[in-house]
Design a protein around this motif. Structure first.
Motif, PDB file in Angstrom:
ATOM      1  N   ALA A 540       0.964  -1.136   0.027  1.00 36.66           N
ATOM      2  CA  ALA A 540       0.016  -0.027  -0.153  1.00 36.66           C
ATOM      3  C   ALA A 540       0.883   1.384   0.038  1.00 36.66           C
ATOM      4  N   CYS A 541       0.223   2.406  -0.122  1.00 38.17           N
ATOM      5  CA  CYS A 541       0.964   3.612  -0.176  1.00 38.17           C
ATOM      6  C   CYS A 541       0.123   4.770   0.439  1.00 38.17           C
ATOM      7  N   ARG A 542       0.782   5.734   0.965  1.00 41.75           N
ATOM      8  CA  ARG A 542      -0.014   6.934   1.519  1.00 41.75           C
ATOM      9  C   ARG A 542       0.168   8.123   0.622  1.00 41.75           C
ATOM     10  N   VAL A 543      -0.876   8.751   0.236  1.00 40.44           N
ATOM     11  CA  VAL A 543      -1.288   9.928  -0.799  1.00 40.44           C
ATOM     12  C   VAL A 543      -1.610  11.040  -0.036  1.00 40.44           C
ATOM     13  N   GLU A 544      -1.411  12.098  -0.466  1.00 39.09           N
ATOM     14  CA  GLU A 544      -1.769  13.579  -0.006  1.00 39.09           C
ATOM     15  C   GLU A 544      -2.690  14.266  -1.066  1.00 39.09           C
ATOM     16  N   ILE A 545      -4.124  14.410  -0.810  1.00 39.02           N
ATOM     17  CA  ILE A 545      -4.814  15.026  -1.938  1.00 39.02           C
ATOM     18  C   ILE A 545      -5.731  16.134  -1.193  1.00 39.02           C
ATOM     19  N   ASP A 546      -5.526  17.390  -1.585  1.00 37.41           N
ATOM     20  CA  ASP A 546      -6.126  18.412  -0.838  1.00 37.41           C
ATOM     21  C   ASP A 546      -5.695  18.647   0.507  1.00 37.41           C
ATOM     22  N   GLY A 547      -4.770  18.357   0.882  1.00 33.84           N
ATOM     23  CA  GLY A 547      -4.326  18.602   2.289  1.00 33.84           C
ATOM     24  C   GLY A 547      -4.777  17.521   3.148  1.00 33.84           C
ATOM     25  N   ARG A 548      -5.246  16.447   2.479  1.00 31.51           N
ATOM     26  CA  ARG A 548      -5.691  15.248   3.209  1.00 31.51           C
ATOM     27  C   ARG A 548      -4.907  14.028   3.072  1.00 31.51           C
ATOM     28  N   GLN A 549      -4.328  13.280   3.714  1.00 36.22           N
ATOM     29  CA  GLN A 549      -3.636  12.176   3.474  1.00 36.22           C
ATOM     30  C   GLN A 549      -4.579  10.783   3.821  1.00 36.22           C
ATOM     31  N   ARG A 550      -4.457   9.872   2.934  1.00 30.31           N
ATOM     32  CA  ARG A 550      -5.025   8.763   3.198  1.00 30.31           C
ATOM     33  C   ARG A 550      -4.261   7.591   2.648  1.00 30.31           C
ATOM     34  N   SER A 551      -4.715   6.327   3.009  1.00 30.38           N
ATOM     35  CA  SER A 551      -3.918   5.197   2.560  1.00 30.38           C
ATOM     36  C   SER A 551      -4.732   4.439   1.470  1.00 30.38           C
ATOM     37  N   THR A 552      -4.014   3.964   0.508  1.00 34.48           N
ATOM     38  CA  THR A 552      -4.812   3.301  -0.587  1.00 34.48           C
ATOM     39  C   THR A 552      -3.599   2.188  -1.069  1.00 34.48           C
ATOM     40  N   ALA A 553      -4.318   1.327  -1.854  1.00 33.87           N
ATOM     41  CA  ALA A 553      -3.494  -0.038  -2.505  1.00 33.87           C
ATOM     42  C   ALA A 553      -4.322  -0.175  -3.638  1.00 33.87           C
ATOM     43  N   VAL A 554      -3.569  -0.955  -4.357  1.00 31.78           N
ATOM     44  CA  VAL A 554      -4.046  -1.599  -5.630  1.00 31.78           C
ATOM     45  C   VAL A 554      -3.724  -3.265  -5.697  1.00 31.78           C
ATOM     46  N   PHE A 555      -4.764  -3.761  -6.389  1.00 30.72           N
ATOM     47  CA  PHE A 555      -4.368  -5.231  -6.740  1.00 30.72           C
ATOM     48  C   PHE A 555      -4.402  -5.424  -8.174  1.00 30.72           C
ATOM     49  N   ARG A 556      -3.258  -5.798  -8.869  1.00 29.14           N
ATOM     50  CA  ARG A 556      -3.399  -5.814 -10.439  1.00 29.14           C
ATOM     51  C   ARG A 556      -3.746  -7.019 -11.118  1.00 29.14           C
ATOM     52  N   MET A 557      -4.694  -7.208 -12.030  1.00 28.74           N
ATOM     53  CA  MET A 557      -4.928  -8.291 -12.779  1.00 28.74           C
ATOM     54  C   MET A 557      -4.840  -8.293 -14.088  1.00 28.74           C
ATOM     55  N   PRO A 558      -4.767  -9.384 -14.796  1.00 30.23           N
ATOM     56  CA  PRO A 558      -4.172  -9.182 -16.167  1.00 30.23           C
ATOM     57  C   PRO A 558      -5.096  -8.445 -17.016  1.00 30.23           C
ATOM     58  N   HIS A 559      -6.510  -8.056 -16.703  1.00 30.78           N
ATOM     59  CA  HIS A 559      -7.303  -7.130 -17.671  1.00 30.78           C
ATOM     60  C   HIS A 559      -7.698  -6.092 -16.768  1.00 30.78           C
ATOM     61  N   GLY A 560      -7.023  -5.593 -15.796  1.00 28.77           N
ATOM     62  CA  GLY A 560      -7.368  -4.482 -14.844  1.00 28.77           C
ATOM     63  C   GLY A 560      -7.011  -4.340 -13.573  1.00 28.77           C
ATOM     64  N   MET A 561      -7.544  -3.604 -12.700  1.00 22.89           N
ATOM     65  CA  MET A 561      -6.959  -3.518 -11.437  1.00 22.89           C
ATOM     66  C   MET A 561      -8.219  -3.220 -10.302  1.00 22.89           C
ATOM     67  N   ALA A 562      -7.883  -3.570  -9.130  1.00 29.65           N
ATOM     68  CA  ALA A 562      -8.832  -3.113  -8.004  1.00 29.65           C
ATOM     69  C   ALA A 562      -8.176  -2.157  -7.156  1.00 29.65           C
ATOM     70  N   LEU A 563      -8.698  -1.091  -6.794  1.00 34.53           N
ATOM     71  CA  LEU A 563      -8.353   0.184  -6.099  1.00 34.53           C
ATOM     72  C   LEU A 563      -8.895   0.162  -4.906  1.00 34.53           C
ATOM     73  N   PHE A 564      -8.266  -0.238  -3.719  1.00 37.00           N
ATOM     74  CA  PHE A 564      -8.840   0.035  -2.301  1.00 37.00           C
ATOM     75  C   PHE A 564      -8.564   1.197  -1.746  1.00 37.00           C
ATOM     76  N   LEU A 565      -9.853   2.253  -1.468  1.00 39.26           N
ATOM     77  CA  LEU A 565      -9.556   3.513  -1.197  1.00 39.26           C
ATOM     78  C   LEU A 565     -10.959   3.823  -0.220  1.00 39.26           C
ATOM     79  N   ASP A 566     -10.667   4.336   1.080  1.00 42.09           N
ATOM     80  CA  ASP A 566     -11.669   4.923   2.112  1.00 42.09           C
ATOM     81  C   ASP A 566     -12.932   3.801   2.067  1.00 42.09           C
ATOM     82  N   GLY A 567     -12.517   2.707   2.328  1.00 39.25           N
ATOM     83  CA  GLY A 567     -13.317   1.673   2.435  1.00 39.25           C
ATOM     84  C   GLY A 567     -14.281   0.830   1.441  1.00 39.25           C
TER      85      GLY A 567
END
Length: 662
Positions: A540-567
């Motif tokens: 996972a990684c931690r990003v800052e957007i508009d002064g707010r930090q949040r954790s996010t992660a991604v799982f890659r698949m052969p034909h796409g990805m799933a993004l986990f963000l804010d529940g």
């Protein structure tokens, strides 16, 4: 105490029994079918025995094979878990006849409660209130329709055998009764081998509250308080809690005493659940609860009782079955705090909770926030042969508010990719205002189904983060090479890339501009979103957007990805460039099997004229009956299946052509 037991079940309940047995020093024997060779319960047990084919009738429902496996392995007792043979009196009898101990009630007790009509008559004699209705033996359709009219609509048709919502239909109008009766009988026959039904008055403001009871061979019976199981869809429980919100001391005492009377009436031993329907039109009152049925086994939702009572019910089962008295008497039992359980299923809420299959490419549960009772691991497959339950998340806290908060967080921190699931639905349900306020009822999900199941497209922030992930901007490895560490940023100007993201709500063009080593500006429509990478971890990684930090992660698949963000889990896919969309375009002309299953009924023939929405084929999959309807008006051009056929997922069952086609 037993030295070795065999578990005549699979999935999460088999795993749960194994864990308690291991703690008690009892060795376990698992049984498995062809479909479960590599299953988790097989890996956890001390030893495992193959008992047959993937179909339950060839394995987990085979009394003879299970008993033979127990004898061959040297097990002294058989634990039936729940489902399959757990409430089969003939199986319990056969176990005892083979010189083994059945970890459950006596065959006589199972029979007494096995048929709902006879059970209700018995309960009336024991002074337990029952729901008004018809519970007799006469099963003529015209007679049942007449009795339904006398009871007054709406009514509930219920299979007299079994449970789990199978063979159950709500009927609101007299003209719908015949079709509902036919469907209920057909489903009951398939699930329980008995198509007899009973008719009950359907309460318009009901809650489903049940009492956990326990008896021993010495004649002691206690109750371990109540569970509220009102949040249901298709008459199956979704989120359960204990104790019941709004329960008074007076009503708890009345319900507990009624449940103990019910258990004593059949000389009950072991774990059982007495289920009541409660009319809450005037609040929770001690004279407004009615006996529905008694489940003569451990229940799926038993962990919430364990949490508030501070006991291990499986341990109690083993001790009582081995001849020991109950570990605690009624005066020693007390409620401590609040507990919730949420059932995570492989199913698609946006498609009427249609069961799903697939391989769990990614599966992560929160650590420490919840007890996880799971029967699968990452990389395991959800097959069409058994119930699609993935796991149960159980939380406990001093208050209802705190426990519900823990449940929501645990669900939001669960990650699952590889099959459709009800995870987002559970999160929304845990935050639904009436439920949060402690006002659950059995109709809540139906009333709020659109809000709870609608597909929500990703917002601009999710799209921006996904676009940066797609460029590799948040996932590149750190390097000692300063030129490599600059990533997409260029000294002589900003590097940019356009990303087309495909998602459930359509597609979105995003322009990603690298502004520095870990800084990106993403143009999503008319909005520019600045994404700064703050920290990067292994998954996972931690990003800052508009002064707010949040954790996010991604799982890659052969034909796409799933993004986990804010529940939430956002799915993005890459279209296959070789797929011209012919199948999608033809979707209106072809009736496609949504999953593997058995064709039960074919209602049309080639050449028949059909109308949009008309029922064409009834199939059975994952213990559920599915009615497939015409996609549009037309004529049946080709019919590719017959009754009794097994079909695969995405198989073309029939094709239509326009009625006026040449």
């Amino acid at each position: 105490m037993f030295s070795k037991i065999l578990i005549a079940n699979r999935g999460e309940i088999a795993c749960r029994i194994i864990r308690t047995a291991r703690r008690m020093g009892v060795r376990t024997v698992a049984v498995y079918s062809d479909a479960d060779v590599g299953a988790l319960h097989v890996a956890l047990a001390d030893e495992s025995v193959h008992i047959g084919g993937a179909a339950a009738s060839e394995s987990y429902l085979s009394k003879e094979r299970i008993i033979a496996a127990a004898q061959r392995s040297g097990a002294e007792a058989i634990h039936p878990g729940y489902g399959f043979l757990s409430e089969n009196a003939n199986f319990a009898e056969a176990v005892e006849a083979a010189g083994l101990t059945f970890i459950g009630p006596s065959p006589a007790s199972i029979r007494a409660m096995g048929l709902k009509d006879a059970a209700k008559a018995l309960m009336e004699k024991a002074g337990v209130p029952v729901v008004p209705g018809y519970h007799g033996d006469k099963q003529d359709a015209a007679f049942l329709a007449k009795r339904a009219a006398e009871i007054g609509f709406p009514v509930l048709i219920k299979a007299r055998a079994g449970g789990g919502g199978k063979g159950m239909r709500r009927v609101d109008r007299p003209e719908d009764f015949a079709a509902a009766l036919e469907a209920a009988r057909r489903e009951a026959k398939s699930a329980f081998g008995d198509d007899a039904v009973l008719i009950e008055k359907y309460l318009l403001q009901p809650r489903h509250i049940e009492i956990q009871v326990f008896g021993d061979r010495q004649g002691n019976v206690v109750h371990l308080f109540e569970r509220d199981c009102s949040l249901q869809r298709r008459h199956q429980k979704v989120i359960e809690e204990a104790p019941a919100p709004g329960m008074t001391v007076e009503m708890r005492s009345a319900m507990g005493e009624a449940a103990v009377r019910a258990a004593r009436a059949i000389d009950y031993r072991g774990a059982g659940t007495v289920e009541f329907i409660v009319d809450v039109s005037q609040g929770l009152l001690p004279d407004r609860f009615f006996f529905m049925e008694m489940n003569t086994r451990l229940q799926v939702e038993h962990p919430v009782t364990e949490a508030i009572a501070g006991v291990d019910l499986v341990e109690w089962q083993l001790r009582v079955a081995s001849g020991e008295p109950l570990p605690k008497m009624q005066a020693e039992l007390a409620i401590d705090g609040w507990a919730f359980e949420a059932r995570l299923y492989a199913e698609d809420p946006s498609k009427g909770f249609l069961p799903a299959t697939g391989t769990l490419a990614h599966l992560r549960f929160p650590e420490g926030d919840a007890r996880i009772d799971a029967g699968v691991r990452q990389s395991d497959s959800i097959t069409p042969y058994y119930d699609p339950l993935i796991a149960k998340l159980i939380v406990h806290a001093p208050t209802r508010e705190a426990a519900l908060g823990k449940l929501t967080r645990a669900l939001q921190n669960t990650q699952m990719v590889g099959t459709a699931s009800n995870l987002d639905f559970l999160i929304r349900l845990s935050e639904q205002p009436d439920f949060v306020a402690g006002r659950p009822d059995t109709g809540l999900i139906d009333r709020e189904v659109e809000a709870l199941t609608s597909v929500q497209p990703p917002d601009d922030i999710a799209l921006a983060i996904a676009a940066v992930f797609e460029t590799g901007g948040l996932t590149r490895s750190l390097s000692d090479d300063p030129w490599q560490s600059l990533g997409a940023w260029q000294l002589w100007g900003d590097a940019s890339r356009t990303v087309l993201l495909h998602h459930g709500g359509g597609q979105t063009n995003c322009r990603v501009i690298a502004k520095g080593r870990d800084l990106f500006s993403v143009h999503v429509g008319d909005r520019a979103v600045t994404v700064r990478l703050v920290a990067r971890g292994d998954e996972a990684c931690r990003v800052e957007i508009d002064g707010r930090q949040r954790s996010t992660a991604v799982f890659r698949m052969p034909h796409g990805m799933a993004l986990f963000l804010d529940g939430r889990t956002h799915h993005f896919h890459r279209p296959d460039p070789l797929d011209g969309g012919a199948e999608e375009a033809a979707g209106g002309d072809r009736l496609i099997a949504p999953m593997p299953g058995l064709i039960k009924i074919v209602r049309v023939r080639e050449g028949d004229v059909v109308a949009k929405g008309q029922a064409l084929i009834v199939m059975e999959a994952m213990k559920m009956e599915l009615t497939l309807a015409a996609m549009r008006d037309g004529v049946v051009e080709s019919l590719n299946v017959g009754e009794g056929d097994q079909t695969s997922e995405s198989a073309i069952l029939l094709s239509l052509h326009p009625e006026d086609a040449a």
